[in-house]
Write an enzyme that holds these catalytic residues in place. Structure first.
Site, PDB file in Angstrom:
ATOM      1  N   ARG A  27       0.599  -1.314   0.002  1.00  0.00           N
ATOM      2  CA  ARG A  27      -0.011  -0.030  -0.135  1.00  0.00           C
ATOM      3  C   ARG A  27       0.968   1.335   0.154  1.00  0.00           C
ATOM      4  NH1 ARG A  27      -1.495   1.937   6.011  1.00  0.00           N
ATOM      5  NH2 ARG A  27       0.074   0.676   7.225  1.00  0.00           N
TER       6      ARG A  27
ATOM      7  N   GLU B  95     -18.413   4.277  -0.294  1.00  0.00           N
ATOM      8  CA  GLU B  95     -17.435   3.713  -1.244  1.00  0.00           C
ATOM      9  C   GLU B  95     -18.345   3.309  -2.599  1.00  0.00           C
ATOM     10  OE1 GLU B  95     -15.961   2.703   2.573  1.00  0.00           O
ATOM     11  OE2 GLU B  95     -17.957   2.445   1.851  1.00  0.00           O
TER      12      GLU B  95
ATOM     13  N   HIS C 161      -5.142  -3.136   2.483  1.00  0.00           N
ATOM     14  CA  HIS C 161      -5.766  -3.968   3.937  1.00  0.00           C
ATOM     15  C   HIS C 161      -6.640  -5.304   3.619  1.00  0.00           C
ATOM     16  CE1 HIS C 161      -4.821   0.143   5.013  1.00  0.00           C
ATOM     17  NE2 HIS C 161      -4.893  -0.201   6.433  1.00  0.00           N
TER      18      HIS C 161
ATOM     19  N   ARG D 195      -1.446  -4.452   3.991  1.00  0.00           N
ATOM     20  CA  ARG D 195      -1.044  -3.393   5.120  1.00  0.00           C
ATOM     21  C   ARG D 195       0.265  -3.684   5.841  1.00  0.00           C
ATOM     22  NH1 ARG D 195      -4.437  -2.830  10.921  1.00  0.00           N
ATOM     23  NH2 ARG D 195      -3.596  -0.862  11.540  1.00  0.00           N
TER      24      ARG D 195
END
Length: 307
Positions: free
Chosen positions: A6, A53, A104, A162
């Site tokens: 990420r 979202e 994540h 993550r």
């Protein structure tokens, strides 16, 4: 060197901030998805849609129809889950150039617990027609994958983690979507891995070599389309295959490999992943141990298969 994929995602976006068609969207998680740096460097090309979202994906679709190439960023559990209908109908149905950048993913989200640990996202994205799925193994591959995505036509699901992971590539090389790579030679068996399980698989192969078992290790950073040619070669040249992934054993890379081989070259496939369970809260390394996503488990499974 260790870096989360990420983090590499956020850094790579900044490198391409001057690319005319690039725009970045986020769902109020930019500090976590690492798009906050891009928002400061190119604020006119960054859109925070808030905790919405579905709206973010719909907006990304509209931007793509207008000639932009949006990267829509949020946690994997929210994008693949909450915005599934919009991904299917607004993006994939229209074959739009939208990248769903899902961070994540997997149980290594850690202490956030099972509600935030996406272990079924690959399965959900695999069944969407025309969806490309990319799950990079390290920071260099993440950067190269993003460069390739910018030239790719159609929707892409980019799965990011993550947890900081070790670099398995010595240098960045061109990323070819749909093409896996052989990281280690061997004819006693094959380990097919994706994402952070690539580093575990390479370490397991080293331990197996010390016991006289030489296995090949394949990095499948593209899950869909599957590199069927490399899967077939592995099945023909080695007696068994292990597929290791930070995802449910149902519907992920292991399923994709098994489905292909069942019709083309039936052979033994052992799936290492989450065994039809939800995740739970805990430190990432503890969770990896609990769910068997470890060097030890891969090694043990390989030794059993080699008997």
């Amino acid at each position: 060197m260790k870096k989360a994929t990420r983090q590499a995602y956020g850094e790579t976006l900044i490198k391409y901030k001057d690319k005319k068609e690039l725009v970045v969207l986020d769902a109020d998680l930019s500090a976590a998805t690492k798009t906050d740096g891009f928002s400061k460097e190119a604020p006119e090309k960054f859109f925070n849609l808030g905790i919405a979202e579905a709206d973010m994906i719909g907006t990304a679709a509209g931007l793509a129809l207008g000639g932009k190439r949006p990267f829509a960023s949020s946690f994997a559990i929210f994008e693949a889950g909450r915005a599934y209908e919009q991904i299917r109908n607004a993006v994939a149905y229209q074959k739009l150039n939208v990248t769903i950048a899902a961070t994540h993913a997997g149980i290594t989200v850690g202490e956030d617990g099972g509600s935030h640990q996406a272990i079924e996202d690959i399965a959900l994205m695999r069944v969407i027609p025309g969806m490309t799925i990319i799950n990079p193994s390290d920071d260099l591959e993440t950067e190269a994958a993003i460069e390739a995505i910018m030239q790719q036509e159609g929707p892409v699901y980019l799965r990011l983690g993550r947890l900081a992971v070790a670099r398995i590539h010595e240098q960045k090389k061109p990323f070819i979507i749909g093409q896996a790579e052989m990281l280690r030679q061997g004819n006693d068996g094959t380990i097919i891995a994706t994402g952070l399980m690539v580093q575990e698989s390479l370490a397991a192969a080293e331990q197996l070599a010390q016991q006289g078992i030489e296995v090949r290790v394949l990095n499948f950073s593209t899950i869909k389309p599957l590199d069927e040619e490399l899967v077939l070669r592995a099945a023909q040249e080695t007696p068994w295959l292990i597929v290791a992934e930070e995802h449910s054993v149902i519907g992920g890379l292991g399923s994709a490999v098994s489905e292909f081989l069942s019709e083309n070259y039936p052979t033994k496939v052992i799936k290492i992943g989450i065994q039809d369970k939800f995740g739970q809260s805990g430190e990432p390394e503890v969770l990896k141990e609990f769910y068997g996503l470890t060097i030890k488990n891969i090694t043990e499974k390989a030794i059993q298969a080699a008997k």
